[in-house]
Design a protein around this motif. Structure first.
Motif, PDB file in Angstrom:
ATOM      1  N   SER A   1       3.591  21.522  -1.937  1.00 37.65           N
ATOM      2  CA  SER A   1       3.523  20.846  -3.229  1.00 37.65           C
ATOM      3  C   SER A   1       3.469  21.804  -4.411  1.00 37.65           C
ATOM      4  O   SER A   1       3.480  21.358  -5.555  1.00 37.65           O
TER       5      SER A   1
ATOM      6  N   LYS B   1      11.327  18.985  -6.916  1.00 31.56           N
ATOM      7  CA  LYS B   1      10.003  18.406  -6.702  1.00 31.56           C
ATOM      8  C   LYS B   1      10.107  16.901  -6.914  1.00 31.56           C
ATOM      9  O   LYS B   1      10.606  16.445  -7.949  1.00 31.56           O
ATOM     10  N   VAL B   2       9.654  16.141  -5.938  1.00 30.70           N
ATOM     11  CA  VAL B   2       9.729  14.680  -6.015  1.00 30.70           C
ATOM     12  C   VAL B   2       8.376  14.072  -5.660  1.00 30.70           C
ATOM     13  O   VAL B   2       7.550  14.700  -4.999  1.00 30.70           O
ATOM     14  N   ARG B   3       8.189  12.839  -6.099  1.00 31.52           N
ATOM     15  CA  ARG B   3       6.950  12.120  -5.780  1.00 31.52           C
ATOM     16  C   ARG B   3       7.123  11.419  -4.435  1.00 31.52           C
ATOM     17  O   ARG B   3       8.071  10.666  -4.233  1.00 31.52           O
TER      18      ARG B   3
ATOM     19  N   SER C   1       2.079  11.774  -4.369  1.00 28.65           N
ATOM     20  CA  SER C   1       1.930  13.219  -4.542  1.00 28.65           C
ATOM     21  C   SER C   1       3.297  13.846  -4.747  1.00 28.65           C
ATOM     22  O   SER C   1       4.307  13.303  -4.308  1.00 28.65           O
ATOM     23  N   PHE C   2       3.308  14.995  -5.390  1.00 28.45           N
ATOM     24  CA  PHE C   2       4.559  15.715  -5.583  1.00 28.45           C
ATOM     25  C   PHE C   2       4.728  16.757  -4.494  1.00 28.45           C
ATOM     26  O   PHE C   2       3.785  17.470  -4.149  1.00 28.45           O
TER      27      PHE C   2
ATOM     28  N   TYR D   1       7.972  19.519  -2.691  1.00 31.43           N
ATOM     29  CA  TYR D   1       9.333  20.045  -2.796  1.00 31.43           C
ATOM     30  C   TYR D   1      10.177  19.467  -1.681  1.00 31.43           C
ATOM     31  O   TYR D   1       9.742  19.366  -0.545  1.00 31.43           O
TER      32      TYR D   1
END
Length: 92
Positions: free
Chosen positions: A25, A57-59, A63-64, A66
Motif C-alpha cells: 500500500s 494505486k487503487v482503492r 484501502s489503497f 498498488y
C-alpha cells in the motif's frame, strides 16, 4: 549511481511479484520489502520502477494498494468498448 541492467531486471521482477501479491500500500513498504530481499533501493528508485511497470494505486475494500493494469478488474463497459474498437478495426 548507475546500475547494471541485470540488477534492475531482477529488482523489477521482485517488485512485480510483490505487487501481484496485492498487499503493498505504500512505496515505503516496497522499499522495505525489496531491501529485505537484498536490493539497495531508495524511494525514488521504487517510484521510477512503479512508473516503468505501469503500477497504479487503487482503492480495494476501503484501502489503497498498488496494482498492475493486468490485475485490475475490468468493467463490462470496458469490455464493450474493447469489443467495439476491435470490430471497428477489423472493418477498417
Amino acid at each position: 549511481m548507475a546500475e547494471g541492467g541485470g540488477v534492475r531486471s531482477q529488482r523489477r521482477r521482485e517488485l512485480l511479484r510483490l505487487l501481484h501479491e496485492g498487499r503493498i500500500s505504500s512505496q515505503k513498504e516496497l522499499v522495505d520489502s525489496l531491501r529485505a530481499l537484498g536490493h539497495r533501493v531508495t524511494q525514488a528508485t521504487v517510484s521510477r520502477d512503479l512508473q516503468a511497470v505501469g503500477a497504479t494505486k487503487v482503492r480495494v475494500n476501503g484501502s489503497f494498494v498498488y496494482r498492475l493494469a493486468d490485475d485490475l478488474p475490468r468493467s463490462t463497459s470496458a469490455d464493450l468498448v474493447t469489443r467495439n474498437v476491435a470490430r471497428i478495426l477489423d472493418d477498417f
